[in-house]
Design a protein around this motif. Structure first.
Motif, PDB file in Angstrom:
ATOM      1  N   CYS A  95      17.564  97.461  21.455  1.00  0.00           N
ATOM      2  CA  CYS A  95      16.429  98.145  20.847  1.00  0.00           C
ATOM      3  C   CYS A  95      15.270  97.156  20.673  1.00  0.00           C
ATOM      4  N   CYS A 106      21.675  95.349  14.806  1.00  0.00           N
ATOM      5  CA  CYS A 106      22.981  94.819  15.178  1.00  0.00           C
ATOM      6  C   CYS A 106      23.204  93.397  14.648  1.00  0.00           C
ATOM      7  N   CYS A 163      22.920  96.644  22.429  1.00  0.00           N
ATOM      8  CA  CYS A 163      21.931  97.191  21.508  1.00  0.00           C
ATOM      9  C   CYS A 163      20.608  97.465  22.239  1.00  0.00           C
ATOM     10  N   CYS A 178      17.924  90.920  14.894  1.00  0.00           N
ATOM     11  CA  CYS A 178      17.798  92.361  15.057  1.00  0.00           C
ATOM     12  C   CYS A 178      18.315  93.038  13.785  1.00  0.00           C
ATOM     13  N   CYS A 204      16.026  93.428  21.834  1.00  0.00           N
ATOM     14  CA  CYS A 204      17.175  92.743  21.246  1.00  0.00           C
ATOM     15  C   CYS A 204      18.030  92.189  22.376  1.00  0.00           C
TER      16      CYS A 204
HETATM   17 ZN   LIG Z   1      20.159  94.678  18.209  1.00  0.00          ZN
END
Ligand SMILES: [Zn+2]
Length: 497
Positions: free
Chosen positions: A386, A398, A384, A395, A379
């Motif tokens: 991830c 977020c 974030c 994402c 991401c």
């Molecule tokens: Zn994210």
């Protein structure tokens, strides 16, 4: 026994398979989907027809509870265990471990149905050869292995991880992957050698990395950590303790009493991190786990999925009595575990893709490279970071939106080819489609037949009969399937091109 819709459907398709002369069938259900419940219901149904069933499992503890409930309704379940000399030969359901069965050469039981738990292990082939006429259900979350192609004729898969997540049966996974260079690893028999893994991972900077990342992304979460081998397990445990984080470890050398004590203390929340090296993969069920650490690299997709699956269950009891996807999703979202964290230090995502990507299993002759995996990307939101599938436009944690230039594929990485929804149906909702459009959608292979069948079933008997006519199903067969069928539920998608 109260079955979930997809569990009833699994049974439905297994019976359909037997009716179509598939004597041995693979049942694949992801970790956490409740295979045990499905087996016990199959055994119960077999019992009502006087069929003798043999259940083979290494997880007898898991089965005993369910089997107690069968005992209560008067069904005899006989356990074949190492210390038991005399086995009652008039039971209808036998339960035993594969290794015990193999040693009992003079066992005089004649099962008509054999149910194998964790059938990917492949250690039961001598038993299949001993009972060549028995019907067989080989259950597994990961049907990978040459023996599947050799011994089975059909595979039943009605649901996979993404749908279990979108239906609120499993929780979402928020994954992070540490970039590393694994060109130093050696491969033997299709897996990295313990020796090369240990020399890669046994470095101060990597022990520190695990602690740093845990503090950053998973602080305070009940965590299970999968390490390379016993030495690496102990050293990782020591690194947590040195950082002031409570930790324990279990290995194949841990005495049973000690292991039971540690697992009970983990369940009760008396310490934070449980380290092991592969003994808590299958059959270990602790829904309060909030973080999984893959502190190793593996070439094995089954091992990767089994380890990650340990974190995917919802907290105990929160789904009880909830009947719709919306209710379950809301219960998970408002619980103390709205998702679980996955920290991957082995770049396993680059090898196997995301845990929750769609996987359609097939029985096919193994080739050199069988698995293609969708690659992942990070991401772009620095807060974030991830992992998301490389095709993701935003994402899901977020809401970060990817620019088109960011989603271009990396050179040399295979991209999953997904079947296309027919252009005339793009933009329509599944629930708005006519029966003929549903059949068109099924033919495009953009959705699985089992999913289409669920939608058809939800449309009532006339539609079912019409569909059965087109598919050439026999009338008697379809009427049998209609008996005792529950209401159908499916996730209603808007079709995208
Ligand atoms: Zn994210």
């Amino acid at each position: 026994m109260q079955l979930r819709t997809y569990q009833s459907e699994s049974i439905f398709h297994l019976r359909e398979g037997f009716a179509n002369k598939h004597q041995r069938q693979v049942l694949t259900l992801p970790t956490g989907a409740g295979k045990t419940v499905v087996f016990c219901e199959m055994a119960r149904m077999a019992h009502t027809k006087g069929t003798v069933t043999l259940i083979l499992t290494d997880r007898t503890e898991l089965f005993k509870q369910t089997i107690k409930s069968l005992n209560r309704v008067g069904i005899t379940v006989e356990e074949i265990s190492p210390n038991k000399k005399n086995i009652y030969d008039g039971a209808t359901i036998y339960l035993g471990m594969v290794e015990t069965l193999k040693r009992r050469k003079n066992l005089s039981i004649e099962p008509n149905l054999i149910i194998i738990d964790e059938s990917h292990k492949g250690n039961f082939t001598s038993i299949l050869e001993k009972y060549p006429d028995a019907k067989v259900i080989g259950a597994t979350a990961t049907p990978v292995g040459k023996h599947f192609f050799k011994y089975y004729q059909n595979i039943v898969q009605v649901i996979d991880v993404p749908e279990l997540v979108s239906s609120g049966y499993l929780v979402k996974c928020k994954a992070y992957q540490m970039q590393d260079d694994f060109s130093d690893l050696e491969t033997k028999s299709g897996e990295y050698t313990d020796y090369s893994l240990l020399s890669h991972f046994d470095k101060a900077v990597l022990y520190d990395g695990v602690i740093d990342w845990w503090n950053k992304y998973a602080f305070g979460l009940k965590t299970i950590c999968f390490n390379v081998n016993i030495e690496h397990t102990i050293k990782t445990h020591q690194a947590f303790v040195a950082a002031g984080i409570s930790s324990e470890y279990v290995t194949s050398k841990t005495p049973k009493e000690e292991r039971d004590r540690i697992l009970a203390a983990f369940t009760a929340g008396h310490f934070q991190v449980l380290n092991n090296c592969g003994i808590l993969t299958t059959g270990y069920d602790e829904p309060t786990i909030g973080c999984v650490i893959m502190n190793r690299a593996t070439k094995s997709l089954p091992l990767f999925l089994q380890c990650v699956g340990r974190g995917s269950r919802a907290l105990p009891g929160i789904l009880d009595g909830l009947n719709t996807n919306e209710q379950r999703l809301a219960a998970i979202a408002s619980s103390a575990k709205p998702h679980f964290i996955l920290l991957d230090f082995g770049m396993n995502h680059d090898r196997h893709g995301m845990w929750n990507e769609p996987r359609l299993w097939k029985l096919k002759e193994p080739k050199e490279k069988q698995e293609t995996s969708a690659p992942v990307k990070k991401c772009g939101n620095e807060e974030c970071e991830c992992l998301v599938p490389i095709s993701a436009k935003e994402c899901s944690f977020c809401g970060y939106t990817f620019q088109i230039s960011e989603s271009t594929t990396k050179e040399g990485i295979m991209v999953e080819v997904t079947p296309k929804v027919p252009s005339g149906l793009v933009g329509r909702r599944i629930s708005d489609l006519t029966i003929d459009q549903l059949i068109e959608l099924e033919k495009s292979k953009a959705y699985k037949s089992t999913f289409i069948w669920r939608v058809i079933r939800s449309m009532g008997k006339d539609t079912i009969m019409y569909y059965a006519g087109i598919k050439g199903y026999k009338k008697g067969w379809i009427e049998r399937q209609l008996d005792g069928m529950d209401d159908c539920e499916y996730t209603d998608y808007k079709l995208v091109g």
